[in-house]
Write an enzyme that holds these catalytic residues in place. Structure first.
Site, PDB file in Angstrom:
ATOM      1  CB  THR A 186      -0.991   0.067   1.393  1.00  0.00           C
ATOM      2  OG1 THR A 186      -0.225  -0.293   2.338  1.00  0.00           O
ATOM      3  CG2 THR A 186      -2.070  -1.340   1.265  1.00  0.00           C
ATOM      4  CG  ASN A 206       1.372   3.668   4.037  1.00  0.00           C
ATOM      5  OD1 ASN A 206       1.420   2.561   3.176  1.00  0.00           O
ATOM      6  ND2 ASN A 206       1.173   3.679   5.273  1.00  0.00           N
ATOM      7  CD  GLU A 229      -1.670   1.293   5.467  1.00  0.00           C
ATOM      8  OE1 GLU A 229      -1.572  -0.077   4.472  1.00  0.00           O
ATOM      9  OE2 GLU A 229      -2.242   0.946   6.565  1.00  0.00           O
TER      10      GLU A 229
HETATM   11  P1  ADP Z   1       4.896   0.729   3.992  1.00  0.00           P
HETATM   12  O1  ADP Z   1       4.624   0.130   5.122  1.00  0.00           O
HETATM   13  O2  ADP Z   1       6.198   1.738   3.695  1.00  0.00           O
HETATM   14  O3  ADP Z   1       3.837   1.401   3.213  1.00  0.00           O
HETATM   15  P2  ADP Z   1       4.380  -1.416   1.856  1.00  0.00           P
HETATM   16  O4  ADP Z   1       4.945  -3.030   2.154  1.00  0.00           O
HETATM   17  O5  ADP Z   1       2.960  -1.308   2.071  1.00  0.00           O
HETATM   18  O6  ADP Z   1       5.267  -0.623   2.843  1.00  0.00           O
HETATM   19  O7  ADP Z   1       4.779  -1.339   0.774  1.00  0.00           O
HETATM   20  C1  ADP Z   1       4.651  -0.086  -0.230  1.00  0.00           C
HETATM   21  C2  ADP Z   1       5.242   0.440  -1.396  1.00  0.00           C
HETATM   22  O8  ADP Z   1       5.440  -0.469  -2.186  1.00  0.00           O
HETATM   23  C3  ADP Z   1       4.520   1.585  -1.984  1.00  0.00           C
HETATM   24  O9  ADP Z   1       5.139   2.889  -1.241  1.00  0.00           O
HETATM   25  C4  ADP Z   1       5.360   1.758  -3.134  1.00  0.00           C
HETATM   26  O10 ADP Z   1       6.485   2.373  -3.508  1.00  0.00           O
HETATM   27  C5  ADP Z   1       5.373   0.223  -3.289  1.00  0.00           C
HETATM   28  N1  ADP Z   1       4.461  -0.421  -4.416  1.00  0.00           N
HETATM   29  C6  ADP Z   1       4.775  -1.176  -5.345  1.00  0.00           C
HETATM   30  N2  ADP Z   1       3.708  -1.857  -5.890  1.00  0.00           N
HETATM   31  C7  ADP Z   1       2.595  -1.400  -5.221  1.00  0.00           C
HETATM   32  C8  ADP Z   1       1.186  -1.198  -5.556  1.00  0.00           C
HETATM   33  N3  ADP Z   1       0.575  -2.052  -6.427  1.00  0.00           N
HETATM   34  N4  ADP Z   1       0.101  -0.509  -4.616  1.00  0.00           N
HETATM   35  C9  ADP Z   1       0.950   0.278  -3.943  1.00  0.00           C
HETATM   36  N5  ADP Z   1       2.285   0.564  -3.475  1.00  0.00           N
HETATM   37  C10 ADP Z   1       3.023  -0.274  -4.370  1.00  0.00           C
HETATM   38  N1  RBF Z   2      -6.696  -3.725   8.290  1.00  0.00           N
HETATM   39  C1  RBF Z   2      -7.608  -4.200   9.344  1.00  0.00           C
HETATM   40  O1  RBF Z   2      -7.179  -4.307  10.404  1.00  0.00           O
HETATM   41  N2  RBF Z   2      -8.934  -4.267   9.049  1.00  0.00           N
HETATM   42  C2  RBF Z   2      -9.237  -4.149   7.804  1.00  0.00           C
HETATM   43  O2  RBF Z   2     -10.628  -4.420   7.492  1.00  0.00           O
HETATM   44  C3  RBF Z   2      -8.429  -3.895   6.842  1.00  0.00           C
HETATM   45  N3  RBF Z   2      -9.044  -3.687   5.637  1.00  0.00           N
HETATM   46  C4  RBF Z   2      -8.137  -3.239   4.594  1.00  0.00           C
HETATM   47  C5  RBF Z   2      -8.685  -3.218   3.070  1.00  0.00           C
HETATM   48  C6  RBF Z   2      -8.003  -2.628   2.054  1.00  0.00           C
HETATM   49  C7  RBF Z   2      -8.327  -2.771   0.806  1.00  0.00           C
HETATM   50  C8  RBF Z   2      -6.470  -2.433   2.102  1.00  0.00           C
HETATM   51  C9  RBF Z   2      -5.438  -2.337   1.211  1.00  0.00           C
HETATM   52  C10 RBF Z   2      -6.024  -2.593   3.618  1.00  0.00           C
HETATM   53  C11 RBF Z   2      -6.982  -2.995   4.577  1.00  0.00           C
HETATM   54  N4  RBF Z   2      -6.249  -3.348   5.738  1.00  0.00           N
HETATM   55  C12 RBF Z   2      -6.972  -3.611   7.031  1.00  0.00           C
HETATM   56  C13 RBF Z   2      -4.972  -2.475   6.242  1.00  0.00           C
HETATM   57  C14 RBF Z   2      -4.042  -3.430   6.225  1.00  0.00           C
HETATM   58  O3  RBF Z   2      -3.827  -3.972   7.875  1.00  0.00           O
HETATM   59  C15 RBF Z   2      -2.670  -2.664   6.204  1.00  0.00           C
HETATM   60  O4  RBF Z   2      -2.617  -2.310   4.851  1.00  0.00           O
HETATM   61  C16 RBF Z   2      -1.209  -3.414   6.640  1.00  0.00           C
HETATM   62  O5  RBF Z   2      -1.426  -3.294   8.063  1.00  0.00           O
HETATM   63  C17 RBF Z   2      -0.172  -2.624   5.895  1.00  0.00           C
HETATM   64  O6  RBF Z   2       0.132  -1.307   6.850  1.00  0.00           O
HETATM   65 MG    MG Z   3       1.967   0.679   2.768  1.00  0.00          MG
END
Ligand code: ADP
Ligand code: RBF
Ligand code: MG
Length: 291
Positions: free
Chosen positions: A172, A174, A224
């Site tokens: 995600t 962020n 996210e």
């Molecule tokens: P963080 O906790 O730092 O957000 P994530 O594991 O959620 O770590 O990784 C997110 C990073 O991965 C994003 O900031 C982006 O640079 C990269 N990324 C690669 N593919 C995707 C995608 N399909 N959607 C969102 N982020 C992506």
């Molecule tokens: N986290 C939760 O604790 N409960 C949820 O219902 C939940 N729904 C999510 C739905 C989507 C579409 C996405 C992208 C994330 C969701 N998450 C949820 C967040 C998830 O826990 C979070 O992306 C990870 O903790 C990474 O930071």
């Molecule tokens: Mg993220």
């Protein structure tokens, strides 16, 4: 008196019930005069309520049952046939003491444990299912999504807790929640979807979570979006633009990581399909995403 913004979903709910001829009372612990002046700022609201009662019109305010007993009486209804929607703990107690059914919509996030005497605790008015209470269902959901007034936010992609990709296999991108503090209080936490633009790369479908991730019990609210595209590299620091067009569900807790991941994949499928519908697809070309 200043105009008080209505809660997300409040206007939709009131109009829906009014349209279907469901009698409604407004019963508040503030004075009758105060209610009248507040409600005057919301066009068409006053006409929706057949009864309005203030604290000064009964012997005891909430948590005493008086105000709801009096409201039911003026509506000509048995309290047991009434549904109270409350945001405060004393209000929930008053409703239960009066013998009504009560839905709590806590005004303070993460306080649901204080509302256990309610029949149901929901995160926001967007989550009310009138049919569960013998009332006519909403008809504005399209394919498991609720259209909302589009909401535009953007900024550089920041580092999160680093568990999206690693723990869930769901990266995600962020955005900083601090930069959007005022918008975030206006919008309930939950799972939304829409379009994401990375000006140097393109426009993509996205599904996102806004909130405290109950499964991980975060102390800070996060924004996210998961972009529904396979990228070959990270894009931390790049400008990301979002147009959020619809709502899917409240954030939930899960008993296992697998069930959280499965639910997020279900959200992805819902978003993926919905975004092809003309009413959501039309935002894809918005210059905000690419400027
Ligand atoms: P963080 O906790 O730092 O957000 P994530 O594991 O959620 O770590 O990784 C997110 C990073 O991965 C994003 O900031 C982006 O640079 C990269 N990324 C690669 N593919 C995707 C995608 N399909 N959607 C969102 N982020 C992506
Ligand atoms: N986290 C939760 O604790 N409960 C949820 O219902 C939940 N729904 C999510 C739905 C989507 C579409 C996405 C992208 C994330 C969701 N998450 C949820 C967040 C998830 O826990 C979070 O992306 C990870 O903790 C990474 O930071
Ligand atoms: Mg993220």
């Amino acid at each position: 008196m200043d105009k008080i913004k209505s809660l997300p979903g409040a206007s939709r709910l009131i109009r829906h019930l009014k349209c279907h001829g469901v009698p409604m009372a407004l019963a508040s612990n503030s004075s009758r005069a105060n209610i009248e002046s507040k409600i005057a700022h919301h066009k068409g609201w006053k006409e929706c309520f057949s009864v309005i009662i203030g604290r000064d019109e009964v012997a005891k305010g909430k948590p005493a049952p008086d105000i709801f007993l009096e409201a039911a009486k003026r509506l000509n209804k048995d309290p047991a046939d009434c549904l109270v929607i409350e945001d405060s703990v004393p209000g929930v107690m008053a409703g239960k003491a009066a013998g009504t059914k009560v839905i709590a919509v806590p005004s303070v996030p993460k306080q649901t444990h204080l509302y256990t005497s309610a029949d149901e605790v929901i995160n926001s008015l967007l989550d009310i299912r009138p049919e569960e209470w013998g009332l006519p269902p909403f008809q504005d959901w399209i394919e498991n999504t609720l259209p909302i007034d589009p909401w535009h936010i953007g900024g550089p992609v920041i580092k999160g807790f680093g568990r999206g990709s690693k723990v869930l296999g769901i990266p995600t991108a962020n955005l900083s929640a601090k930069d959007y503090a005022s918008e975030l209080v206006e919008h309930p936490s939950g799972v939304y979807f829409g379009w994401a633009g990375l000006p140097t790369r393109g426009v993509y479908k996205m599904v996102m979570s806004i909130g405290w991730n109950p499964f991980f019990d975060n102390k800070e609210k996060t924004i996210e979006p998961w972009l529904l595209h396979d990228f070959t590299e990270d894009f931390y620091g790049e400008e990301l633009r979002l147009i959020i067009v619809g709502y899917i569900r409240p954030e939930a807790n899960f008993t296992s990581l697998e069930s959280l991941v499965a639910k997020i994949h279900e959200d992805r499928e819902v978003a993926e399909r919905a975004l092809d519908l003309p009413s959501y697809a039309k935002f894809k070309g918005d210059p905000y995403l690419t400027k």
